[in-house]
Design a protein around this motif. Structure first.
Motif, PDB file in Angstrom:
ATOM      1  N   TYR A 164      17.555 -15.090   3.806  1.00  0.00           N
ATOM      2  CA  TYR A 164      18.399 -14.394   2.833  1.00  0.00           C
ATOM      3  C   TYR A 164      17.504 -13.734   1.802  1.00  0.00           C
ATOM      4  CZ  TYR A 164      22.541 -13.554  -0.082  1.00  0.00           C
ATOM      5  OH  TYR A 164      23.546 -12.966  -0.802  1.00  0.00           O
ATOM      6  N   CYS A 167      18.254 -12.667  -4.393  1.00  0.00           N
ATOM      7  CA  CYS A 167      18.487 -13.787  -5.305  1.00  0.00           C
ATOM      8  C   CYS A 167      19.566 -13.393  -6.310  1.00  0.00           C
ATOM      9  CB  CYS A 167      17.192 -14.154  -6.030  1.00  0.00           C
ATOM     10  SG  CYS A 167      17.388 -15.489  -7.229  1.00  0.00           S
ATOM     11  N   LYS A 199      20.664 -10.477   5.108  1.00  0.00           N
ATOM     12  CA  LYS A 199      21.040 -11.815   5.575  1.00  0.00           C
ATOM     13  C   LYS A 199      20.903 -11.869   7.087  1.00  0.00           C
ATOM     14  CE  LYS A 199      24.821 -15.185   5.164  1.00  0.00           C
ATOM     15  NZ  LYS A 199      26.188 -15.410   4.630  1.00  0.00           N
ATOM     16  N   SER A 226      14.491 -18.656   0.695  1.00  0.00           N
ATOM     17  CA  SER A 226      15.315 -17.484   0.420  1.00  0.00           C
ATOM     18  C   SER A 226      15.625 -17.429  -1.070  1.00  0.00           C
ATOM     19  CB  SER A 226      16.634 -17.542   1.207  1.00  0.00           C
ATOM     20  OG  SER A 226      16.422 -17.521   2.591  1.00  0.00           O
ATOM     21  N   SER A 228      18.261 -17.522  -4.296  1.00  0.00           N
ATOM     22  CA  SER A 228      19.369 -18.417  -4.644  1.00  0.00           C
ATOM     23  C   SER A 228      20.698 -17.673  -4.552  1.00  0.00           C
ATOM     24  CB  SER A 228      19.190 -18.970  -6.061  1.00  0.00           C
ATOM     25  OG  SER A 228      18.078 -19.828  -6.136  1.00  0.00           O
ATOM     26  N   ASN A 229      21.731 -18.392  -4.100  1.00  0.00           N
ATOM     27  CA  ASN A 229      23.077 -17.835  -4.012  1.00  0.00           C
ATOM     28  C   ASN A 229      24.012 -18.720  -4.833  1.00  0.00           C
ATOM     29  OD1 ASN A 229      25.593 -16.828  -3.344  1.00  0.00           O
ATOM     30  ND2 ASN A 229      25.160 -16.650  -1.166  1.00  0.00           N
ATOM     31  N   PHE A 236      26.262 -22.704  -5.667  1.00  0.00           N
ATOM     32  CA  PHE A 236      25.282 -22.883  -4.585  1.00  0.00           C
ATOM     33  C   PHE A 236      25.880 -23.464  -3.308  1.00  0.00           C
ATOM     34  CE2 PHE A 236      23.150 -23.464  -8.713  1.00  0.00           C
ATOM     35  CZ  PHE A 236      22.499 -22.254  -8.768  1.00  0.00           C
ATOM     36  N   GLU A 239      25.140 -21.050  -0.536  1.00  0.00           N
ATOM     37  CA  GLU A 239      23.748 -21.153  -0.096  1.00  0.00           C
ATOM     38  C   GLU A 239      23.564 -22.326   0.850  1.00  0.00           C
ATOM     39  OE1 GLU A 239      19.396 -22.066  -2.170  1.00  0.00           O
ATOM     40  OE2 GLU A 239      20.949 -21.091  -3.361  1.00  0.00           O
ATOM     41  N   TYR A 243      22.525 -22.319   4.876  1.00  0.00           N
ATOM     42  CA  TYR A 243      21.364 -23.054   5.366  1.00  0.00           C
ATOM     43  C   TYR A 243      21.760 -24.053   6.449  1.00  0.00           C
ATOM     44  CZ  TYR A 243      17.741 -21.421   2.134  1.00  0.00           C
ATOM     45  OH  TYR A 243      16.805 -20.675   1.472  1.00  0.00           O
ATOM     46  N   GLY A 265      14.659 -24.452  -1.485  1.00  0.00           N
ATOM     47  CA  GLY A 265      15.929 -23.929  -1.979  1.00  0.00           C
ATOM     48  C   GLY A 265      16.119 -24.220  -3.450  1.00  0.00           C
TER      49      GLY A 265
END
Length: 432
Positions: A164, A167, A199, A226, A228-229, A236, A239, A243, A265
């Motif tokens: 990904y 950020c 992605k 990757s 951060s989402n 998160f 995210e 994962y 992560g």
């Protein structure tokens, strides 16, 4: 002060600065630190320029080139599209994750001399080097048509995936001030001829992973990292969900549940950490706190501070140790960024003392710490700042290593064999 005394003071200051940045002087000063590690740190600090003679020995059919799967940028945007070597190996096997820079910078040169590739500085040869060899899967495509070199990159003993490439701390402009992930994402989208994807599809990852594993003995672990989402029912969750999908797809290539993979992560809460451990084959977890001072954390990492906070980040690392086990949880710092001005520490001694105290606090709780070498990258807020001396970086690497030894911590996923980006873990080859 008289003019004479002013000149003498200037000469003394220049001599001291020269000594703090001189490789040979520091190799003599620190005989208990590998000279290869000291050289590596300086090459990372200053970058390299590949001469025409060196590039004549670079064969894209054999050697790994800088490729599209990386989420972090390069130091010199003028060579973004150039076909250049990915990185270098020293004679003792030390990996140097190095940036190529333009020839007018204060860089090392890679030259081809007397039948050998060598690192030179001011016309003096420092070491022999080798280019990283390209794995076979780079020349293959997934069933969806994606070139596999855009899915995964490879260090000498590690497969690296960045599934990904964005950020979300940048959504409101609060990305880390040293970071160029946002700039890099825009640059890749604008220039990548293979078709940029922010992605990756877990199917493409699984197929690439399957091909990589055919090269027996080449890879000993895999690293996922990757941006951060922040999205999800809880921050998160999106995210973590992604994962888990990626790790399950990778796990299809193994007959056992757990396999050697490390995830770098965000600092997840206990529920999210347990999901990652229980639902996937994940063995190692890393969450980078970046800087070990609460006020500098707020300034340098405003997104991390806003969404999680300094004390809570540490707390979540300690929870991770309870879940993954002591020695299986790491945290990284961007070594040197604690001296970024105007808010950073004013002296290297003060910065070192404070940083190592923070490293020891994490180590007491079973968290292994690694440091990278801060490079002011183009496109980051810190791109025009000066980096600390080589002497500082040598002391920092040795200090973190000593603490790792003191607490008998291991670093199996980020050590000298598998990563090559952390000077302190390069010293772990002598770890008892």
């Amino acid at each position: 002060m008289s003019e004479k005394h002013a000149r003498e003071a200037d000469n003394f200051s220049n001599a001291a600065k020269y000594e703090r940045d001189d490789v040979k002087f520091l190799i003599e000063k620190y005989p208990d630190v590998s000279p290869f590690v000291i050289l590596k740190i300086d090459v990372q600090r200053r970058g390299v320029h590949y001469t025409e003679s060196a590039l004549s020995q670079f064969d894209p059919k054999v050697h790994q080139a800088s490729n599209a799967s990386r989420i972090f940028g390069i130091r010199d945007k003028n060579i973004h599209d150039s076909l250049i070597p990915s990185s270098l190996l020293l004679r003792d096997g030390t990996s140097i994750c190095v940036d190529a820079v333009s020839p007018d910078s204060n860089s090392y040169l890679v030259e081809y001399f007397d039948g050998k590739l060598v690192l030179t500085d001011n016309g003096e040869i420092y070491e022999e080097v080798e280019y990283w060899e390209k794995p076979s899967f780079f020349d293959k495509k997934t069933s969806s048509g994606k070139p596999m070199y855009t899915i995964a990159s490879a260090r000498p003993q590690r497969l690296s995936l960045a599934p990904y490439g964005y950020c979300h701390f940048w959504d409101n402009g609060k990305g880390c001030l040293y970071c160029d992930v946002f700039t890099q994402a825009k640059l890749r989208k604008a220039t990548d001829k293979e078709g940029y994807s922010i992605k990756l599809d877990p199917r493409d990852i699984s197929e690439t992973y399957h091909e990589a594993l055919k090269e027996e003995g080449r890879f000993t672990t895999t690293s996922l990292t990757s941006g951060s989402n922040t999205h999800g029912f809880e921050p998160f969750d999106a995210e973590v969900d992604y994962y888990i999908d990626v790790l399950k797809a990778m796990g299809e290539n193994f007959a056992i549940k757990k396999f050697p993979v490390q995830l770098t992560g965000t600092a997840y809460n206990e529920r999210q950490l347990r999901r990652l451990y229980e639902e996937t084959g994940l063995m190692g977890y890393t969450s980078d706190i970046e800087v070990l001072d609460p006020e500098l954390f707020k300034w340098i990492c405003p997104g991390k501070s806003e969404w999680i906070g300094f004390d809570n980040w540490k707390k979540r690392l300690y929870i991770a140790v309870d879940i993954f086990g002591r020695g299986n949880v790491n945290s990284g710092i961007v070594g040197g960024v604690e001296l970024a001005q105007p808010n950073g520490f004013k002296s290297e001694d003060e910065a070192l003392k404070h940083t190592l105290a923070g490293v020891e606090e994490l180590a007491e709780h079973g968290v292994t710490v690694v440091n990278t070498v801060w490079i002011p990258r183009q496109g980051s807020y810190f791109e025009h700042l000066k980096i600390p001396s080589l002497d500082y970086y040598v002391r920092l690497a040795k200090g973190i290593y000593d603490i790792t030894e003191k607490y008998d911590l291991t670093n199996d996923t980020d050590d000298f064999r598998r990563c090559g980006n952390h000077p302190n873990s390069d010293l772990l080859r002598l770890h008892k």
